[in-house]
Design a protein around this motif. Structure first.
Motif, PDB file in Angstrom:
ATOM      1  N   ASP A  44       0.795  -1.075   0.032  1.00  0.00           N
ATOM      2  CA  ASP A  44      -0.069  -0.020  -0.086  1.00  0.00           C
ATOM      3  C   ASP A  44       0.933   1.329  -0.099  1.00  0.00           C
ATOM      4  OD1 ASP A  44      -2.419  -1.744  -0.061  1.00  0.00           O
ATOM      5  OD2 ASP A  44      -2.531  -1.533   2.148  1.00  0.00           O
ATOM      6  N   SER A  48       0.902   3.922  -3.209  1.00  0.00           N
ATOM      7  CA  SER A  48       0.659   5.170  -2.775  1.00  0.00           C
ATOM      8  C   SER A  48       1.745   6.141  -3.399  1.00  0.00           C
ATOM      9  CB  SER A  48       0.385   5.596  -1.386  1.00  0.00           C
ATOM     10  OG  SER A  48      -0.400   4.725  -0.828  1.00  0.00           O
ATOM     11  N   GLN A  59      -6.057   9.291  -9.700  1.00  0.00           N
ATOM     12  CA  GLN A  59      -5.327   8.324  -8.632  1.00  0.00           C
ATOM     13  C   GLN A  59      -4.832   8.920  -7.467  1.00  0.00           C
ATOM     14  OE1 GLN A  59      -2.758   6.846 -11.756  1.00  0.00           O
ATOM     15  NE2 GLN A  59      -4.241   4.861 -12.103  1.00  0.00           N
ATOM     16  N   SER A  62      -7.239   9.680  -4.887  1.00  0.00           N
ATOM     17  CA  SER A  62      -7.707   8.592  -4.122  1.00  0.00           C
ATOM     18  C   SER A  62      -6.712   8.275  -2.921  1.00  0.00           C
ATOM     19  CB  SER A  62      -8.059   7.268  -5.132  1.00  0.00           C
ATOM     20  OG  SER A  62      -6.899   7.053  -5.637  1.00  0.00           O
ATOM     21  N   VAL A  63      -5.603   8.622  -3.297  1.00  0.00           N
ATOM     22  CA  VAL A  63      -4.472   8.294  -2.177  1.00  0.00           C
ATOM     23  C   VAL A  63      -4.553   9.268  -1.194  1.00  0.00           C
ATOM     24  CG1 VAL A  63      -1.986   8.353  -1.773  1.00  0.00           C
ATOM     25  CG2 VAL A  63      -2.881   7.268  -4.020  1.00  0.00           C
ATOM     26  N   HIS A  65      -7.541  10.523  -0.146  1.00  0.00           N
ATOM     27  CA  HIS A  65      -8.767  10.160   0.770  1.00  0.00           C
ATOM     28  C   HIS A  65      -8.227   9.021   1.465  1.00  0.00           C
ATOM     29  CE1 HIS A  65     -11.887  12.668  -0.744  1.00  0.00           C
ATOM     30  NE2 HIS A  65     -11.735  12.343  -1.957  1.00  0.00           N
ATOM     31  N   ASN A  66      -7.484   8.175   1.144  1.00  0.00           N
ATOM     32  CA  ASN A  66      -7.120   6.869   1.776  1.00  0.00           C
ATOM     33  C   ASN A  66      -6.076   7.135   2.721  1.00  0.00           C
ATOM     34  OD1 ASN A  66      -7.593   4.382   2.302  1.00  0.00           O
ATOM     35  ND2 ASN A  66      -5.506   3.772   1.133  1.00  0.00           N
ATOM     36  N   ASP A  69      -6.476   6.282   6.466  1.00  0.00           N
ATOM     37  CA  ASP A  69      -6.565   4.764   6.469  1.00  0.00           C
ATOM     38  C   ASP A  69      -5.162   4.164   6.844  1.00  0.00           C
ATOM     39  OD1 ASP A  69      -9.496   4.525   6.689  1.00  0.00           O
ATOM     40  OD2 ASP A  69      -9.473   4.455   4.446  1.00  0.00           O
ATOM     41  N   LEU A  70      -4.381   4.801   5.806  1.00  0.00           N
ATOM     42  CA  LEU A  70      -2.765   4.340   5.937  1.00  0.00           C
ATOM     43  C   LEU A  70      -2.205   4.620   7.207  1.00  0.00           C
ATOM     44  CD1 LEU A  70      -1.688   5.576   2.223  1.00  0.00           C
ATOM     45  CD2 LEU A  70      -2.112   3.084   3.279  1.00  0.00           C
ATOM     46  N   ASP A  73      -3.225   2.213  10.395  1.00  0.00           N
ATOM     47  CA  ASP A  73      -2.378   1.196  10.275  1.00  0.00           C
ATOM     48  C   ASP A  73      -1.027   1.298  11.094  1.00  0.00           C
ATOM     49  OD1 ASP A  73      -1.606  -1.541  10.040  1.00  0.00           O
ATOM     50  OD2 ASP A  73      -1.518  -1.460   8.034  1.00  0.00           O
ATOM     51  N   CYS A  80       4.676   5.529   6.459  1.00  0.00           N
ATOM     52  CA  CYS A  80       3.591   6.466   5.516  1.00  0.00           C
ATOM     53  C   CYS A  80       4.093   7.860   5.984  1.00  0.00           C
ATOM     54  CB  CYS A  80       2.316   6.281   6.290  1.00  0.00           C
ATOM     55  SG  CYS A  80       0.850   7.394   5.219  1.00  0.00           S
ATOM     56  N   ALA A 106      -9.035  15.557   4.635  1.00  0.00           N
ATOM     57  CA  ALA A 106      -8.111  14.516   5.196  1.00  0.00           C
ATOM     58  C   ALA A 106      -7.384  14.888   6.288  1.00  0.00           C
ATOM     59  CB  ALA A 106      -7.309  13.910   4.268  1.00  0.00           C
TER      60      ALA A 106
END
Length: 938
Positions: A44, A48, A59, A62-63, A65-66, A69-70, A73, A80, A106
């Motif tokens: 992941d 990214s 793309q 989307s990274v 927005h995510n 979540d990264l 973890d 990250c 974000a």
């Protein structure tokens, strides 16, 4: 025709050029597919970084927005922060608007979820936020500024002072752009509540005062709106010395925008100021603002009307009676502004006579001014409950009643809509005086505008509750008059206007609110006036939610209908019109009705009235009906209790088994499978266990069942009362007819006293001439006169009361006496009548009135055995059959009857011997007719 074709052709070409919602017919090329393809073996973090570096815009978004979540973890958190976050900050410098908006959202989520320590956040994400606030794109700058203001609430004051305060003060310098100074105003207002007063006074207050004097009116207005937060951070004394002078100056600004901001700040700052400051500074300032707004009739007037309610409520404790009256009068002017014809005509004349403006600009100005005045009246109507609270309910009739009526009849519908939306609040504030505005609510219910009706209809339950509590009429019937007698018919009549519109939500709300009439309408009125409307809308309304709402209200009101026949008729019509309907749509509605019945009524009632009819739908020819039936089958099983409902359980099992075996429709088969799974989870309780283990769950159902039983019992009691009243009325009518016949025949039901005796005896059948003679006061004789009983004046009254059985004994002695003594009967009557004063002094209490004229009354129907001659036997039989016994007179013979014939009262035989003789002389010497002659005469 040619022009029409040309127009249609050009329109088609224009639509073709727009390419509206037309998908791209071409497929992706190989190169484009390669650009969008990512190696699946990448992690992941690596994916990214790759997408942020060489991916496309979609793309990269989307990274971003995510990104939360990264960071969530734990395994990839450090990597990250080391590889992805710096790449994101790098990309944002050249990113487009959509990516900037995604990043602002974000970054805020990361801090809200505590995914990063505060120290790391302030060094990475916070710096990006502060730099992005100065973006040249106003949309991007506004998004990042909102993010910064939300982040300030979550950061400690040390970080704010170190990282944000210096940047904010720098942005507020006069050399900065207007956008930077506007951002500075908002940031200073936000951080003022974070620091101590001395820090604010030293660091922030100079910048605030400078921005209040800014050359740009937008900056002055923005800083004016933040003075409330700055004042709360400074405290009362610093506010009085530093903030109030700036606020007074801003309220007198030449720009309308700044004056509006000043008025709003004055209203917000009232709770901070003391009474002295309010009386000396705020009240005169507010009065001046209000006067200027009315005189200028500019954009400040609607704002004054909006803020007047809060303003009056905030300074109410500091106002004198004269000042309070001034604000009430000013509010009345706001409610009538724009309605004066003279002012309107003068404004039009001035606009037309102005040579510098064109006709179009004249019309535009007139319409704009009219819109402002309408908005002013609308805002005044919104503040009417606050002004009622300000003036007091006792002063409503004198001060605000006329104004309220004018607002309810305002020519513009938006004003009437606003006042109708707050009508229930006014009713609550008035309390017992709510009847004053009864005519106004009726007028609003008769309004033609659907928007106006919506305000009243939506709050009708609250309005009716106010009238129920304020008035003495808890229910309304035809004979009662009160506020509800006018409001409820108007409420019912409003459905004609509402159902002519396409607003099905308002129709649904009307149907739902009709259930509130159960509190204030009698059973007969509900059945005759409300229930017919609900039944009609249940059948003819177009929208399904309206039908369901009508069914719910119908079933709710039916619980109050007292007559069992009427309730049965309603339920029978539901079954006939919906369950047995030819259209499947109505049968589907019947399933919704059954759901409502299960909710509102007891389990026992549903099982007796609807259970079997609902199960009949499993043989319906339409699959949708069978599918909807499957969803309600678990609810049916929850109603059952063993062993009482064993037969109903067998019917349910047979229904399910038939659907499982013979169903061919795929959706219905899936539905019945889901229903079977849920049915297997439901445990049917036993009747003995229900009272112990499930008492709390069935408590509500028991309450419903008791209410239904009580309704039946009350109906039975009312029927018994009606029958008893009818019988009583019939008996009174018979007595009246018999009394009328007796008066026509001229005979009295109570026989009068015999002539020559001191008290009349029941054996006498001759009419005395002295019957109506008045009683001499000095004499000891007590007799009956004109059907009235005169009490004896003797002191020994208890021993002298004649008993009913004494009369029976006299008759028996009379029959058993020797017929040879009849010749001397008259002399014995006269002699013994004088020599027995105890019996003769008492009045005659006879329970056997002689209702047959000229015929002796018989004291009893007890058979009498005659031991003398045959003539005597005939006479005794005739005597027994000729009289009507009194109630309870039969069977009063006693064991001492034979011994009374030899006592002192044996004279009764002589007194009653006239009935045995064929022709006997009366006491006055006249011959009385015999019994046989009387029979012949009859």
């Amino acid at each position: 025709m040619g022009s029409l074709d040309a127009t249609s052709t050009s329109l088609a070409e224009d639509l073709q050029d727009l390419q509206l919602d037309r998908p791209n017919k071409g497929l992706k090329s190989v190169e484009e597919l390669e650009k969008l393809t990512v190696d699946e073996q990448l992690s992941d973090i690596e994916r990214s970084v790759y997408l942020l570096s060489s991916g496309q815009e979609v793309q990269r978004i989307s990274v971003i927005h995510n990104l939360p979540d990264l960071l969530r973890d734990t395994e990839s958190h450090d990597e990250c922060m080391r590889r992805v976050v710096p790449k994101v900050r790098e990309v944002l410098h050249v990113a487009q608007t959509e990516m900037q908006l995604a990043a602002s959202s974000a970054f805020l989520q990361i801090l809200q979820k505590n995914l990063v320590p505060i120290q790391n956040y302030s060094q990475t994400f916070l710096q990006t936020i502060l730099n992005s606030v100065d973006s040249k794109d106003p949309d991007v700058a506004s998004a990042w500024l909102d993010t910064l203001l939300d982040v300030i609430d979550l950061l400690p004051k040390e970080v704010i002072k170190k990282e944000i305060l210096g940047s904010a003060i720098a942005k507020g310098q006069l050399a900065q752009s207007v956008q930077s100074r506007l951002a500075c105003c908002r940031i200073l207002g936000k951080i003022s509540t974070k620091f101590e007063p001395f820090v604010i006074k030293k660091e922030i207050l100079p910048v605030v005062q400078s921005l209040c004097q800014d050359v740009d009116y937008e900056v002055r207005g923005c800083m004016c709106r933040q003075l409330d937060c700055v004042s709360r951070g400074l405290g009362l004394e610093a506010t009085k010395s530093a903030i109030l002078p700036e606020l007074v100056e801003l309220t007198n600004d030449e720009e309308c925008h700044v004056r509006i901001a000043g008025l709003e700040t004055v209203v917000n700052i009232l709770t901070l100021l003391d009474a002295e400051t309010c009386s000396a500074t705020i009240i005169p300032l507010v009065c001046k603002i209000c006067q200027q707004a009315v005189q200028a009739e500019d954009a400040t007037l609607p704002v004054v009307a909006t803020q007047l309610g809060k303003l009056c409520h905030g300074i109410a404790d500091n106002l004198t009676d004269e000042q309070k009256q001034w604000f009430i009068d000013y509010y009345k002017k706001l409610c009538h502004v724009g309605l004066e014809k003279n002012k309107a005509s003068s404004r039009v004349t001035m606009a037309v006579s102005d040579k510098e403006r064109t006709k179009e600009s004249d019309l535009t100005d007139i319409f704009e001014l009219e819109d402002k005045l309408v908005e002013c009246r609308k805002n005044s109507a919104f503040n009417f409950p606050a002004m009622v609270l300000f003036s007091g309910a006792k002063q409503f009739k004198q001060e605000l009643h006329v104004t309220f009526t004018h607002l309810c009849k305002d020519p513009h519908f938006i004003v009437r809509k606003t006042i109708s939306g707050g009508f229930h609040e006014v009713c609550k504030l008035l309390g017992n005086s709510a009847q004053l505005i009864q005519a106004d609510v009726v007028a609003l219910l008769k309004d033609e505008s659907i928007e106006v009706l919506k305000g009243v209809v939506s709050n009708m339950p609250a309005i009716l509750d106010c009238y129920m509590t304020s008035g003495s009429n808890h229910t309304i019937s035809e004979s009662k008059s009160g506020p509800l007698s006018d409001i409820i018919p108007a409420f019912l009549a409003s459905e004609n206007a509402i159902f002519t519109s396409n607003n099905w939500r308002l129709q649904q709300e009307l149907m739902e609110n009709m259930a509130c009439l159960i509190k204030c309408y009698s059973s007969e009125n509900l059945y005759n006036k409300v229930i017919p409307i609900l039944r009609q809308k249940l059948s003819k309304a177009r929208a399904l939610p309206v039908k369901v709402a009508a069914a719910r209200s119908l079933l709710t009101l039916t619980r109050k209908v007292k007559k069992h026949e009427q309730r049965e008729e309603i339920f029978h019509s539901l079954i006939h019109d919906f369950c047995h309907a030819r259209k499947c749509y109505w049968r589907s509605v019947f399933i919704d009705i059954c759901r409502i019945v299960i909710e509102l009524y007891s389990k026992k009632f549903f099982k007796e009235s609807f259970y079997e009819y609902l199960l009949e739908l499993h043989t319906d020819s339409v699959p949708n009906i069978r599918l909807r039936l499957c969803s309600i089958l678990p609810d049916l099983k929850r109603l059952l209790i063993l062993p009482t409902d064993r037969g109903l359980l067998q019917q349910l099992d047979a229904c399910v088994r038939k659907l499982l075996v013979s169903e061919k429709d795929r959706d219905v088969s899936e539905g019945i499978q889901d229903a079977v799974e849920e049915l297997d989870k439901i445990h049917i309780p036993m009747q003995s266990m229900t009272r112990r283990n499930f008492f709390e769950q069935d408590l509500e159902d028991q309450k419903k069942e008791e209410e239904e039983k009580l309704l039946l019992e009350n109906e039975e009691k009312e029927l018994k009362k009606e029958e008893e009243a009818a019988e009583k009325k019939k008996g009174d009518k018979r007595n009246l007819v018999s009394a009328k016949k007796g008066s026509e025949n001229g005979s009295s039901k109570i026989p009068g006293p015999r002539k020559g005796s001191r008290a009349g005896l029941p054996g006498s059948n001759t009419a005395t001439k002295n019957e109506n003679r008045p009683v001499i006061p000095n004499s000891k004789i007590a007799g009956t006169s004109n059907n009235k009983l005169v009490k004896s004046k003797s002191s020994n009254c208890i021993s002298q009361i004649p008993r009913r059985d004494v009369e029976d004994l006299g008759n028996k002695v009379q029959v058993n006496s020797n017929t040879s003594k009849q010749s001397s009967g008259e002399s014995n009557i006269n002699k013994k009548g004088v020599s027995s004063p105890k019996l003769s002094r008492l009045p005659l209490y006879s329970s056997n009135p002689n209702i047959h004229q000229g015929r002796p009354s018989s004291p009893s129907l007890i058979p009498i055995k005659a031991s003398t001659s045959g003539t005597t036997n005939k006479t005794s039989k005739t005597t027994r059959g000729s009289g009507i016994p009194a109630p309870g007179s039969a069977g009063l013979r006693r064991a001492s009857v034979p011994t009374l014939s030899t006592t002192r009262r044996g004279s009764l035989s002589g007194q009653l011997s006239t009935e045995v003789n064929p022709k006997a002389k009366s006491s006055n010497g006249a011959m009385s007719p015999s019994i046989k002659e009387r029979k012949k005469s009859r």
